[in-house]
Design an enzyme around this catalytic site. Structure first.
Site, PDB file in Angstrom:
ATOM      1  N   HIS A 117      41.260  38.789  37.455  1.00  0.00           N
ATOM      2  CA  HIS A 117      39.873  39.075  37.056  1.00  0.00           C
ATOM      3  C   HIS A 117      39.110  37.839  36.584  1.00  0.00           C
ATOM      4  O   HIS A 117      38.356  37.890  35.614  1.00  0.00           O
ATOM      5  CB  HIS A 117      39.846  40.153  35.973  1.00  0.00           C
ATOM      6  CG  HIS A 117      40.180  41.533  36.462  1.00  0.00           C
ATOM      7  ND1 HIS A 117      40.186  41.876  37.797  1.00  0.00           N
ATOM      8  CD2 HIS A 117      40.510  42.678  35.784  1.00  0.00           C
ATOM      9  CE1 HIS A 117      40.509  43.160  37.922  1.00  0.00           C
ATOM     10  NE2 HIS A 117      40.722  43.660  36.719  1.00  0.00           N
ATOM     11  N   HIS A 191      33.754  47.468  36.375  1.00  0.00           N
ATOM     12  CA  HIS A 191      35.016  47.959  35.819  1.00  0.00           C
ATOM     13  C   HIS A 191      34.834  49.089  34.805  1.00  0.00           C
ATOM     14  O   HIS A 191      35.550  49.153  33.806  1.00  0.00           O
ATOM     15  CB  HIS A 191      35.774  46.793  35.173  1.00  0.00           C
ATOM     16  CG  HIS A 191      37.264  46.914  35.230  1.00  0.00           C
ATOM     17  ND1 HIS A 191      37.979  47.798  34.449  1.00  0.00           N
ATOM     18  CD2 HIS A 191      38.181  46.265  35.983  1.00  0.00           C
ATOM     19  CE1 HIS A 191      39.276  47.675  34.704  1.00  0.00           C
ATOM     20  NE2 HIS A 191      39.428  46.752  35.637  1.00  0.00           N
ATOM     21  N   GLU A 311      37.007  50.315  41.420  1.00  0.00           N
ATOM     22  CA  GLU A 311      36.608  48.910  41.519  1.00  0.00           C
ATOM     23  C   GLU A 311      36.361  48.564  42.990  1.00  0.00           C
ATOM     24  O   GLU A 311      37.266  48.178  43.718  1.00  0.00           O
ATOM     25  CB  GLU A 311      37.695  48.015  40.925  1.00  0.00           C
ATOM     26  CG  GLU A 311      38.029  48.317  39.465  1.00  0.00           C
ATOM     27  CD  GLU A 311      39.340  47.691  39.026  1.00  0.00           C
ATOM     28  OE1 GLU A 311      39.503  46.465  39.201  1.00  0.00           O
ATOM     29  OE2 GLU A 311      40.217  48.433  38.519  1.00  0.00           O
TER      30      GLU A 311
END
Length: 345
Positions: A117, A191, A311
């Site tokens: 991420h 997210h 996502e």
């Protein structure tokens, strides 16, 4: 706060970062009463309240009441990234390295020797700037972030504009536009942890469907091997709606051209969420555990079944697999990503 935004009553002070920088909150409401809140820390959605047919409202995303909650959540043993914008690269990059234009680029490692991420301090922990707000019909807010060359070791100055739009058809539209000063890689995603029974409930009684026939095979660190797994006779075949699984952290390959990518339905509230995207995959994850360390909104105790993430993104570790969709953004090109969450009751 930008002086030209002072006229907007929707924008309020939310808290100060440790360095003293002010984080603002913006609240938008459509003509049906659907209400959305976002903060400039991580361009994070903190609340999404839906009107139900009985006249009540239900908050369908997990989050915290304070900036301190969001800051502290990144120190949990598994940071939840509640409602955050993830970048420069969503998902994992194997061994925190990739090759671009013949050069090996090493990224910061933050997950079992891999980059997850965006690295140690990705876009989810950055201060975004409010660029524009529109009120009235289909209200929207545009936030921007400038990621300098070398941030988390990614090449190129990357400029990102992110627009959230709340339509009068009860759609939350997320649009990303980015450009770079030199060739780089990019994979942005949103997210939020959704729960159509309310942010303080469990997702186990909700029905999940995903329009996909294959998932990415992964190793023990959840890194793609480069192979695909067919979903025929597989537990993760959600082409027909099934109850949400207790454990899932999986990238589903989407059919190009299909309208609906995934959906979630709450029989309790007769509320449905449809997911649409122009991305090649949706990574689905069930979780939200705060390990009894941080309280969620309204003093909620979030656990490992508190929410489900959709996502929408490119494939994790795509820069290291030539047969995966391209994630390189060249100088002079424009990255465009559009995802929509549509609510029906």
């Amino acid at each position: 706060m930008n002086s030209f935004l002072n006229e907007y009553s929707a924008i309020k002070f939310f808290g100060n970062l440790p360095d003293g920088a002010a984080i603002d909150s913006c609240e938008l409401t459509n003509k049906n009463g659907m209400q959305f809140k976002v903060i400039t820390f991580g361009a994070t959605i903190t609340s999404l309240k839906m009107p139900l047919k009985n006249g009540h409202f239900i908050d369908v995303v997990l989050g915290f009441d304070t900036l301190e909650g969001y800051l502290n959540s990144f120190h949990l043993k598994s940071a939840p990234y509640f409602g955050a914008t993830v970048g420069r690269y969503a998902g994992r990059i194997n061994n925190s390295s990739f090759s671009l234009n013949g050069k090996v680029i090493g990224l910061h490692s933050n997950n079992n020797g891999h980059s997850l991420h965006g690295g140690n301090i990705g876009f989810s922990q950055k201060q975004w700037q409010i660029k524009n707000v529109t009120e009235g019909d289909n209200p929207s807010i545009t936030l921007s972030y400038f990621s300098h060359d070398g941030e988390e070791n990614y090449p190129g100055d990357l400029s990102v504009d992110l627009t959230y739009t709340l339509t009068d058809e009860n759609e939350l539209i997320i649009e990303y536009v980015a450009n770079t000063s030199e060739d780089t890689i990019i994979n942005l995603t949103h997210h939020s942890y959704f729960n159509l029974d309310g942010h303080n409930a469990t997702i186990l009684e909700q029905d999940l469907s995903v329009n996909s026939n294959k998932i990415l095979e992964t190793n023990k660190h959840n890194i793609p091997t480069g192979q695909f797994l067919n979903l025929e006779n597989n537990l993760f075949d959600f082409n027909q709606p099934k109850k949400c699984p207790q454990t899932i952290d999986t990238t589903f390959v989407l059919h190009e051209g299909d309208k609906i990518s995934a959906s979630l339905f709450s029989p309790k509230n007769n509320l449905k969420m449809l997911v649409f995207t122009n991305q090649p995959a949706v990574h689905i994850y069930v979780g939200g555990n705060c390990f009894n360390t941080i309280k969620g909104k309204e003093n909620a105790d979030y656990h490992h079944l508190s929410g489900i993430c959709f996502e929408t993104q490119n494939f994790p570790d795509a820069p290291n697999h030539n047969h995966f969709p391209n994630t390189v953004l060249r100088k002079g090109e424009v990255y465009r990503h559009k995802t929509m969450y549509k609510f029906q009751n």
